[in-house]
Structure formats: structure tokens, C-alpha cells
Motif scaffolding. Structure first.
Motif, mmCIF file in Angstrom:
data_model
loop_
_atom_site.group_PDB
_atom_site.id
_atom_site.type_symbol
_atom_site.label_atom_id
_atom_site.label_comp_id
_atom_site.label_asym_id
_atom_site.label_seq_id
_atom_site.Cartn_x
_atom_site.Cartn_y
_atom_site.Cartn_z
ATOM 1 N N TYR A 52 34.226 47.486 35.230
ATOM 2 C CA TYR A 52 35.383 46.762 35.751
ATOM 3 C C TYR A 52 35.071 46.213 37.145
ATOM 4 O O TYR A 52 34.517 46.922 37.990
ATOM 5 C CB TYR A 52 36.593 47.686 35.794
ATOM 6 C CG TYR A 52 37.838 47.045 36.379
ATOM 7 C CD1 TYR A 52 38.328 45.852 35.866
ATOM 8 C CD2 TYR A 52 38.503 47.635 37.449
ATOM 9 C CE1 TYR A 52 39.467 45.259 36.404
ATOM 10 C CE2 TYR A 52 39.642 47.058 37.985
ATOM 11 C CZ TYR A 52 40.119 45.855 37.457
ATOM 12 O OH TYR A 52 41.245 45.275 37.994
ATOM 13 N N SER B 166 44.041 49.695 31.541
ATOM 14 C CA SER B 166 44.696 48.509 32.077
ATOM 15 C C SER B 166 44.717 48.623 33.594
ATOM 16 O O SER B 166 44.606 49.717 34.140
ATOM 17 C CB SER B 166 46.126 48.395 31.544
ATOM 18 O OG SER B 166 46.874 47.443 32.265
ATOM 19 N N ASN B 167 44.892 47.491 34.273
ATOM 20 C CA ASN B 167 45.007 47.565 35.729
ATOM 21 C C ASN B 167 46.382 48.090 36.151
ATOM 22 O O ASN B 167 46.574 48.457 37.301
ATOM 23 C CB ASN B 167 44.719 46.211 36.373
ATOM 24 C CG ASN B 167 45.718 45.146 35.954
ATOM 25 O OD1 ASN B 167 46.456 45.300 34.995
ATOM 26 N ND2 ASN B 167 45.714 44.036 36.680
ATOM 27 N N ASN B 168 47.331 48.134 35.216
ATOM 28 C CA ASN B 168 48.641 48.745 35.450
ATOM 29 C C ASN B 168 49.002 49.632 34.256
ATOM 30 O O ASN B 168 49.933 49.322 33.502
ATOM 31 C CB ASN B 168 49.724 47.674 35.657
ATOM 32 C CG ASN B 168 49.588 46.968 36.983
ATOM 33 O OD1 ASN B 168 49.509 47.607 38.032
ATOM 34 N ND2 ASN B 168 49.541 45.648 36.951
ATOM 35 N N ILE C 156 42.569 52.901 36.544
ATOM 36 C CA ILE C 156 42.768 51.894 35.492
ATOM 37 C C ILE C 156 43.036 52.551 34.139
ATOM 38 O O ILE C 156 42.804 51.938 33.093
ATOM 39 C CB ILE C 156 41.557 50.945 35.378
ATOM 40 C CG1 ILE C 156 40.286 51.725 35.017
ATOM 41 C CG2 ILE C 156 41.378 50.132 36.641
ATOM 42 C CD1 ILE C 156 39.142 50.831 34.548
ATOM 43 N N LYS D 264 52.037 41.097 28.885
ATOM 44 C CA LYS D 264 50.643 41.039 28.448
ATOM 45 C C LYS D 264 50.541 41.542 27.012
ATOM 46 O O LYS D 264 51.332 42.382 26.588
ATOM 47 C CB LYS D 264 49.752 41.929 29.335
ATOM 48 C CG LYS D 264 49.673 41.527 30.786
ATOM 49 C CD LYS D 264 48.792 42.516 31.543
ATOM 50 C CE LYS D 264 48.707 42.188 33.022
ATOM 51 N NZ LYS D 264 47.860 43.181 33.752
ATOM 52 N N THR E 37 36.378 42.936 33.232
ATOM 53 C CA THR E 37 37.449 42.561 34.163
ATOM 54 C C THR E 37 38.554 41.794 33.440
ATOM 55 O O THR E 37 39.747 42.016 33.681
ATOM 56 C CB THR E 37 36.880 41.722 35.316
ATOM 57 O OG1 THR E 37 35.798 42.448 35.928
ATOM 58 C CG2 THR E 37 37.935 41.437 36.352
ATOM 59 N N ASP F 275 42.326 43.450 33.237
ATOM 60 C CA ASP F 275 43.357 42.737 33.999
ATOM 61 C C ASP F 275 44.413 42.073 33.127
ATOM 62 O O ASP F 275 45.528 41.821 33.589
ATOM 63 C CB ASP F 275 42.717 41.669 34.888
ATOM 64 C CG ASP F 275 42.039 42.260 36.116
ATOM 65 O OD1 ASP F 275 42.272 43.459 36.400
ATOM 66 O OD2 ASP F 275 41.266 41.534 36.779
ATOM 67 N N ASN F 276 44.075 41.784 31.867
ATOM 68 C CA ASN F 276 44.969 40.954 31.054
ATOM 69 C C ASN F 276 45.441 41.577 29.752
ATOM 70 O O ASN F 276 46.242 40.958 29.039
ATOM 71 C CB ASN F 276 44.280 39.617 30.731
ATOM 72 C CG ASN F 276 43.980 38.810 31.966
ATOM 73 O OD1 ASN F 276 44.859 38.175 32.537
ATOM 74 N ND2 ASN F 276 42.725 38.847 32.407
#
Length: 485
Positions: free
Chosen positions: A139, A99-101, A78, A108, A146, A150-151
Motif C-alpha cells: 500500500y 480499506s483506507n477506512n 488499513i 465505494k 493503493t 483507497d477505492n
């Protein structure tokens, strides 16, 4: 006075002067100046030594770099780490993205935290490492962690001024206050790129690469959430509101109200202040972010003591943790968000978003056409989307406490003309092609290609002619041979 007494007094003065009574003041003055210079030197040394003692328990620049890499080592799924440049003394300015990506462009919002802008205000660098590690540890366990991972794309620069930290002073290695080194809206200052500090250049370049929705820089020496404007046109100490004053007050109150004791301040009502009302500054990073970066930035004073003992850091982290999380999460939980598309192609459009009555424009991203506009809840807004070649669209919304999604579909101004649909890369190519220098270069290239074609054609014609002549000669030769026979 009789002549005899006058002569006696004159003789007494001359005697005292010869004994040095009248030179005591000047001699004392010389001694005081020397002592003062020595005293200043001793004071500087003592101050440095005092800060050195206080720094015990704080991370050194080397420790900080190791901690950032260790964080990424255990939270790589992450996070990513990267450097936006180097300080005067060559120390990398490391950033952690959470970030999750990480590293991917998505629809975002992005938020950035910056610590240690002033070298002698090191609490921020410690708190930002704790924030990163808390998000990593929680997380998929804690709803706040979270939600953010995620956002939001969260970028953390723990130390903007590593040289000032190691030198135990406010400015950088060139002794320049980095929070006075940005271009200013009121006065012509810091406009010479060659004179700007490398740390400042790194921040400015960073903001051009990443489209941040909001940010905060962490300082020390007070306990207050500060918002724009930071200066005034006449340099007066007075409240000077920026176009988004309501939104900034909302952000500042969100941080202050979530803090353990910031909102209880006796010096600052509700624990917030307009920068110019507190004391005006010029060339500050906060105003530059809002004007040139499209980024809503707060300046957060998180500790009354600039350099508190290291054993107090955990308590300061606990006091600020909820405020930091709430500020980042507000990008998702409040404001207006959406995307903009064309009606004829369905392609995303990098249009502009404006709100009636607020003289400030937010630009949608070039590739995904997403926008994220911070506004204060509890108000009614008329939101407008505009782009050259398309009709302006608007809608009126009533903001509650939650975020609102407002997408736009724009129609071309002349719907009867045939239109070619382009994606973002095609639009960029068309923009390049339409530039005058490109057209001149293309014309020259076509001329050269034509000349080359003519030259090649002439050579081919000559070649064909010689071949024809050889064929004729061969036929004549064979004919002669037949006659001879």
C-alpha cells in the motif's frame, strides 16, 4: 443318454457337491464382501493419511487464526478483523476487511473473497492470506495495491469450512456440501432454515449486512473461471445464461486472461465456462449471491490438483496474483457508478437502477444512495433510475474500457404539492409509523393517556373541593369568633 449314464452323472454331481465344489462361488462371494468392506475402510484411512501428509506445510485452523490476527496487528491502519459466525464445531469464521477506512460506510464498491468452501480444497485459504499481506506490504508503494485500498472495501474470508479442512473432507462436520446448501431458484430445496448449516447461515446473514458489488469463491480440482447460471430448469447439461451473461463473461475473461495459463486451457475455451454447461449444480452459493444478494459472483477453480504439495503454493500464488488484483480493481476501473438525489430536497434517494433489456435491478444504498453496476465494456446501455413517488429518469451511455459516473436527480411525481424533506433515518421512521400494527399501538396508547388524564383530573378536582371546603370553614370560624367577641 442311457439310464446308466444318467445315474452315473447324477452320482458324480452329488459327490462333487458333498466335496464343496458347488459352494465355492457363494463362499467366495461372502469373502469378497467382507474384504470389500475392509478394503473401503482401509481406503478411507489411507486417503485420510495421504491428505494428512499433504497438509504438511499448510496452516492449521489455529495457525490461520493466528495469521489473521498477526496481519491485523501490523496492518491495523488499513484493516479490521471480525467474525461472521461459527462452524458446526465452533470455529470462528474470521474475515479481514482491507480499506483506507475499514468499518466505515462510504460511497465505494465492496468485494469479497471466500476460500475453502470445500474442506478438501485448501489452496484458497493460503492464497487469500498472501493477498492480504501483499496489499498491506505494498500500500502506497504499488499502484494496484493503493488503488484497491483507497477505492474498495475488500472483505476476505479465508475459510468458510474450517471443520471440513480439519476432517480432510469435502463437506462440513455434518458432512454437508456447503455449495449445495443455499436456496435454489429452480427447485424447492434448502428453504427450511432449521436444516441449513451454520456456515451457510453466516454467509447469508453477512450478505444482508454488507452490500457487496461482486465476489469470488476459490476452489480446486480444475483450472477455469465459472459463471452463472449453475443449473437449468430441466436439469440438463447445457448453456444457461443469466440476465447479465455479458458482464459475467467479461469478469471471467478478465480473471482467466490475467492468469499465467488458465486462458490456454484445452478443456475450457478461453479458460471460462458457464456453470450449467460444465455440469449443473443446485443450491449453489454463486447463483444465490446474484439473485438474492445483488452480488456478481464467480466460482474460480484455481488449481488442477485439489491438495497440491505445500511447496507449490508460492507458484500457484504467483500464477493467480495478477488475476485476483485485476478482478477487485475492476470494480473501480469499469462499470457504472453514481448517486441518486431528490430535486426538491437534495437528499440522497435509495432508488433502483435498471438497464433496458437486462432483467436485473441494482439497488442504491439506503444512506448514501450510491450504486455500482457491473456491465461489459464496448456496449451501449440505457440506464434508468426509479423510485416510488418520483419520476423515472433515464440516460443512454456508451461504455468504453473505463468506468463511467452516472448520477441521477429525480423529481417528485407531483411537483405542486408541498413536500417534506426527510433524511434516511426519517424515512425509516415514517416507514415504521405507516405500518398497521404501529398505528393500532399508537391508538391504544392515546386512549390510555386520555383515561389517565381523566383520572388525574378527577383527583385534582376532589382535592380542590376539599381545600375550598376547609377555607370556607375557616372563614366561618373566624366570623363566629368576631361575633363572640
Amino acid at each position: 443318454m442311457t439310464p446308466a449314464r444318467l445315474l452315473s452323472a447324477l452320482f458324480l454331481c452329488l459327490s462333487l457337491s458333498s466335496l464343496g465344489f458347488f459352494t465355492v462361488h457363494s463362499t467366495a462371494g461372502f469373502v469378497n464382501r467382507s474384504f470389500a468392506a475392509s478394503g473401503r475402510h482401509l481406503t478411507e484411512e489411507n486417503h485420510f493419511q495421504k491428505l494428512n501428509n499433504l497438509a504438511h506445510g499448510y496452516m492449521t485452523n489455529s495457525d490461520l487464526e493466528k495469521a489473521i490476527k498477526a496481519f491485523h496487528g501490523r496492518c491495523g491502519r488499513i484493516s479490521r478483523i471480525y467474525s461472521i459466525g461459527k462452524s458446526v464445531l465452533g470455529v470462528p469464521l474470521w474475515v479481514m476487511e482491507i480499506s483506507n477506512n475499514p468499518g466505515k460506510q462510504e460511497a465505494k464498491p465492496a468485494f469479497k473473497f471466500i476460500g475453502n468452501v470445500h474442506g478438501d480444497e485448501p489452496v484458497g485459504r493460503e492464497l487469500l492470506l498472501r493477498l492480504a499481506n501483499w496489499l498491506c506490504d505494498n500500500y502506497m508503494k504499488d499502484p494496484w495495491a493503493t488503488l484497491i485500498v483507497d477505492n474498495v472495501h475488500l472483505h476476505i474470508l479465508p475459510s468458510m469450512n474450517p471443520d471440513g479442512f480439519s476432517l480432510r473432507r469435502r463437506g462440513n462436520a455434518n458432512n454437508i456440501d456447503l455449495n449445495r446448501d443455499f436456496p435454489d431458484q429452480f427447485f424447492q430445496m434448502n428453504n427450511d432454515l432449521t436444516e441449513r448449516q451454520p456456515e451457510t447461515k453466516a454467509i447469508m446473514s453477512w450478505i444482508k449486512k454488507i452490500r457487496f458489488t461482486a465476489s469470488a469463491s476459490l476452489h480446486g480440482g480444475a483450472l477455469v473461471a465459472n459463471y452463472p447460471w449453475d443449473g437449468t430448469q430441466d436439469k440438463s447439461k447445457s448453456y444457461y445464461a443469466c440476465p447479465d451473461d455479458e458482464a459475467f463473461r467479461y469478469m471471467a475473461k478478465l480473471y482467466s486472461g490475467s492468469h499465467y495459463n488458465m486462458s490456454r486451457s484445452e478443456e475450457f475455451k478461453e479458460g471460462i465456462t458457464n456453470g450449467a454447461y460444465w455440469y449443473p449444480i443446485y443450491g449453489g452459493m454463486q447463483d444465490w449471491n446474484y439473485i438474492y444478494g445483488g452480488c456478481f459472483e464467480l466460482t474460480l477453480e484455481i488449481s488442477d490438483n485439489k491438495w497440491p504439495p505445500a511447496n507449490e503454493l508460492h507458484m500457484i500464488w504467483q500464477f493467480n496474483k495478477r488475476s485476483m488484483l485485476n478482478l477487485v480493481a475492476s470494480l473501480v476501473k469499469s462499470g457504472i457508478h453514481g448517486r441518486i438525489f431528490s430535486s426538491d430536497c437534495g437528499e440522497p434517494l435509495p432508488a433502483s437502477i435498471a438497464i433496458k433489456g437486462i432483467n436485473y435491478t441494482t439497488k442504491a444504498s439506503e444512506t448514501l444512495a450510491d450504486y455500482h453496476r457491473l456491465v461489459a465494456p464496448g456496449h451501449q446501455y440505457e440506464v434508468m433510475a426509479t423510485m416510488p413517488g418520483y419520476k423515472t429518469r433515464s440516460t443512454t451511455i456508451k461504455m468504453g474500457e473505463e468506468a463511467m459516473t452516472v448520477d441521477f436527480i429525480l423529481e417528485p411525481t407531483d411537483r405542486f404539492l408541498p413536500r417534506q424533506c426527510y433524511n434516511s433515518s426519517s424515512m425509516k421512521m415514517l416507514e415504521v409509523i405507516s405500518r398497521p400494527y404501529f398505528q393500532v399501538a399508537l391508538t391504544l396508547l392515546l386512549v390510555l393517556a386520555f383515561l389517565y388524564f381523566l383520572t388525574k383530573r378527577k383527583v385534582i378536582f376532589r382535592g380542590r373541593k376539599s381545600v375550598g371546603q376547609r377555607r370556607v370553614a375557616a372563614i366561618v370560624k373566624r366570623t363566629n369568633c368576631v361575633i363572640c367577641k
